[in-house]
Design an enzyme around this catalytic site. Structure first.
Site, PDB file in Angstrom:
ATOM      1  N   ASP A 159       0.310  -7.515   1.146  1.00 11.60           N
ATOM      2  CA  ASP A 159       0.557  -6.372   1.403  1.00 11.60           C
ATOM      3  C   ASP A 159       2.309  -6.059   1.646  1.00 11.60           C
ATOM      4  OD1 ASP A 159       0.472  -3.394   1.851  1.00 11.60           O
ATOM      5  OD2 ASP A 159      -0.752  -3.598   3.769  1.00 11.60           O
ATOM      6  N   SER A 184       4.394   2.311   8.112  1.00 12.06           N
ATOM      7  CA  SER A 184       3.994   1.152   7.286  1.00 12.06           C
ATOM      8  C   SER A 184       5.444   0.619   6.268  1.00 12.06           C
ATOM      9  CB  SER A 184       3.021   1.563   6.027  1.00 12.06           C
ATOM     10  OG  SER A 184       1.947   1.734   7.021  1.00 12.06           O
ATOM     11  N   HIS A 230       0.804  -1.222   0.054  1.00 13.81           N
ATOM     12  CA  HIS A 230      -0.035   0.051   0.050  1.00 13.81           C
ATOM     13  C   HIS A 230       0.949   1.157   0.046  1.00 13.81           C
ATOM     14  CE1 HIS A 230       0.167  -0.281   4.494  1.00 13.81           C
ATOM     15  NE2 HIS A 230       0.386   0.966   4.279  1.00 13.81           N
TER      16      HIS A 230
END
Length: 485
Positions: free
Chosen positions: A87, A165, A56
Site C-alpha cells: 500500500d 491516508s 490506494h
C-alpha cells in the site's frame, strides 16, 4: 517543545494534499471502464524530490494533482511506482515552482510501545492540514486491507480517517511510518506502515526502477503446540518449530522441503512452536516477517527436522503470484471473445463484482478455487466462460456461463493466451470446449469466426481480444474490419 507542534512545523513544508481522479474497469464487461470517481489523500516529500503516499490513494488513477500547504495552486503529478501489496506509491512532480520552499522528511525507526507519534494529513471534515496525536499500542504483522497481504504494521490509538491516508506519522524529527488504515467498528485505532516496509519498497524501486514485491516461501504451516503432535513428528525436548502442511509448487521450497517437515529455524533464528520469533525487547512476531523483508532472489538457510533427523537447506526466495490474483489495480482486464463466448481469467476482482457479499453471492465452485487452489506452474490461470453474448451461433449454451474451461480440442488450457492460440488454430472444422462438470460446447470454426464480427458490432465492442494478449495482427485486423462494415 510540544511534539504535536513540532510535527506541524516539520510537516508544513513537506506534507501535501493529493487529488485523484480514478476509473476502475468493469470485470463483467472487461472492454469498458466504470464511471470515474474523485478522491483525496495525503502524502509527504522524501529525498530525491519524490512524494510518498498510499497505493490506494492513487489506485486505478487517470489523473493526479497535488497541493502544498498554504498554496491555492494544484500541480500535476505522475505515479513513478506503486506497490499494492504494501500500500505504498511514489509520485513525482515535474513543475519546478512546486518544489520552491519544500523540505523532505527523513525516515526514522520502528517506535517502541507507548512512544508518542503525531499523524499529519488532510482528513475528511475540512480542507486544512490536521494533526492527531497518539501512542504506539502494538507492533506486529497485520492484514493490509488494500493489498490483502500480511506485513508488519504499527497500531496506534490516534484516529486515521479517510483523507489521512498517505500522511506521515512523525516521532521527534523523523517519520515513524505512513498512515494507511483504521480498524472498522472500533474507535481511535489506526495503523501505520513502519519504516522497514517503506525502505524495502523504496530500495526495490531505486534498484530496478519499479516495484519488486515481497518475498514468500510459499508454505502453509501449522503450530506444533500440542505435545502429542510433537512426539509423533519426533521432536525432542528443546526443539521448537512449525509443521509444513502445503508447499506452493512454483516456489523454490517445493524443490527441497516436504510435507510434514518441521521448520526449526530461519537464517539461524529459532522458530517457536506457535510460529513466532524473537523481536526487540521481549516482543514476538511471526517468522513470516523475516521472509517478507528479504530481497527477491535472496537465499535463506532453513533448518528442518525430517523423520527425526535435522537437515539444513538453502532456499531461494521470491514474490509468488497466486493462481487467482487477489487484486488487479492499474491493469485492464484480459478477455477473449469467440462466437459470443466471453472468456476471462478468474480473479478476485471479478468475484467482487457480485457485491459486498461476494463470498456467498458468487458461484461457489469459483470462489472455493480462488481461495484454495495453488498454481502448478508459472503463468497458469483459471480460464472461465464469464458470459454468453446471445446469438444464433451459441443458442443453448447461455446456461454454461461461469463454468471453468478445462480443454480446447482435447488440449488442457494453461491460461487465456493459450486458449486464444488453441481457438485460432483453424486446422479443424469444429472446435470443442470441455468445461466443468463435463459440459461440452461445440462450434463450427468458420461459422463462429463470421459470427464473432457480427456479435462485436451489435454490442459495440471494439476488439475481440484485450490489448495485453499478443495476437496475430492479421486476425485482429480481420475482426476489426468486419466490425467497421
Amino acid at each position: 517543545m510540544d511534539e504535536a507542534y513540532y510535527a506541524i512545523e516539520l510537516a508544513l513544508d513537506s506534507v501535501v494534499k493529493i487529488f485523484t481522479v480514478a476509473s476502475s474497469p468493469s470485470y463483467f464487461l472487461p472492454w469498458q471502464n466504470k464511471s470515474q470517481r474523485e478522491s483525496m489523500g495525503s502524502g509527504f516529500v522524501i529525498s530525491g524530490r519524490r512524494i510518498l503516499t498510499n497505493a490506494h490513494v492513487v489506485a486505478d488513477h487517470t489523473f493526479v494533482l497535488v497541493r502544498k500547504h498554504g498554496s491555492p495552486a494544484k500541480y500535476r503529478a505522475h505515479v513513478q511506482a506503486v506497490g499494492h501489496e504494501c500500500d505504498l506509491a511514489i509520485l513525482v512532480v515535474e513543475n519546478e515552482e512546486f518544489w520552491e520552499g519544500m523540505n523532505f522528511l527523513e525516515l526514522g525507526d520502528i517506535p517502541f510501545l507507548q512512544e508518542s507519534v503525531a499523524v499529519v494529513g488532510y482528513p475528511q471534515g475540512g480542507d486544512n492540514i490536521s494533526v492527531t496525536k497518539g501512542v504506539v499500542s502494538r507492533v506486529e504483522p497485520t492484514q493490509y486491507v488494500h493489498g490483502a497481504t500480511q506485513l508488519l504494521a504499527i497500531q496506534i490509538d490516534a484516529a486515521i480517517n479517510p483523507g489521512n491516508s498517505g500522511g506521515p506519522a512523525i516521532m521527534g524529527d523523523k517519520v515513524a511510518g505512513v498512515a494507511f488504515q483504521n480498524l472498522s467498528n472500533a474507535e481511535n485505532i489506526g495503523y501505520i506502515i513502519p519504516v522497514p516496509v517503506i525502505n524495502h519498497f523504496i530500495a526495490g524501486v531505486e534498484e530496478t526502477g519499479d516495484y519488486v514485491g515481497f518475498c514468500s516461501m510459499g508454505l502453509s504451516c501449522q503450530a506444533t503446540e500440542n505435545a502429542q503432535l510433537r512426539e509423533h513428528f519426533k521432536m525432542r525436548p528443546g526443539l521448537t518449530g512449525v509443521l509444513v502442511n502445503r508447499i506452493n509448487p512454483i516456489s523454490d521450497a517445493y524443490r527441497v522441503l516436504k510435507k510434514d517437515d518441521i521448520i526449526l529455524s530461519f537464517d539461524g533464528v529459532p522458530i517457536a512452536n506457535d510460529g513466532s520469533v524473537s523481536f526487540r525487547n521481549r516482543e514476538r512476531i511471526t517468522f513470516d516477517h523475516l521472509v517478507s523483508m528479504k530481497k527477491p532472489n535472496d537465499t535463506a538457510q532453513v533448518k528442518v527436522l525430517r523423520d527425526g533427523e535435522e537437515h539444513e537447506f538453502t532456499v531461494t526466495l521470491r514474490p509468488l503470484q497466486p493462481l487467482v490474483p487477489v487484486h488487479q489495480f492499474d491493469k485492464l482486464p484480459s478477455y477473449f471473445i469467440f462466437a459470443g463466448l466471453v472468456f476471462v481469467p478468474l480473479t478476485q476482482p471479478y468475484l467482487h463484482e457480485y457485491g459486498e457479499d461476494w463470498y456467498n453471492a458468487s458461484p461457489r465452485r469459483l470462489c472455493e478455487r480462488a481461495l484454495k487452489e495453488l498454481p502448478q506452474k508459472d503463468g497458469q490461470q483459471l480460464v472461465i466462460l464469464s458470459q454468453v453474448l446471445v446469438d444464433d451461433i451459441n443458442t443453448g449454451y447461455e446456461r454454461l456461463a461461469e463454468f471453468q474451461v478445462k480443454k480446447v480440442n482435447g488440449i488442457e488450457v494453461e491460461n487465456l493466451k493459450h486458449l486464444r492460440q488453441l481457438v485460432e488454430d483453424d486446422s479443424k472444422e469444429n472446435i470443442r470446449f470441455d468445461l466443468d462438470d463435463d459440459r461440452v460446447i461445440v462450434l463450427n470454426y468458420n461459422k463462429a469466426k463470421i459470427a464473432t464480427s457480427r456479435i462485436l458490432k451489435r454490442h459495440r465492442i471494439p476488439s475481440a481480444t484485450s490489448g495485453d494478449l499478443v495476437v496475430d495482427e492479421q486476425t485482429v485486423s480481420d475482426i476489426e474490419l468486419a466490425c467497421s462494415k
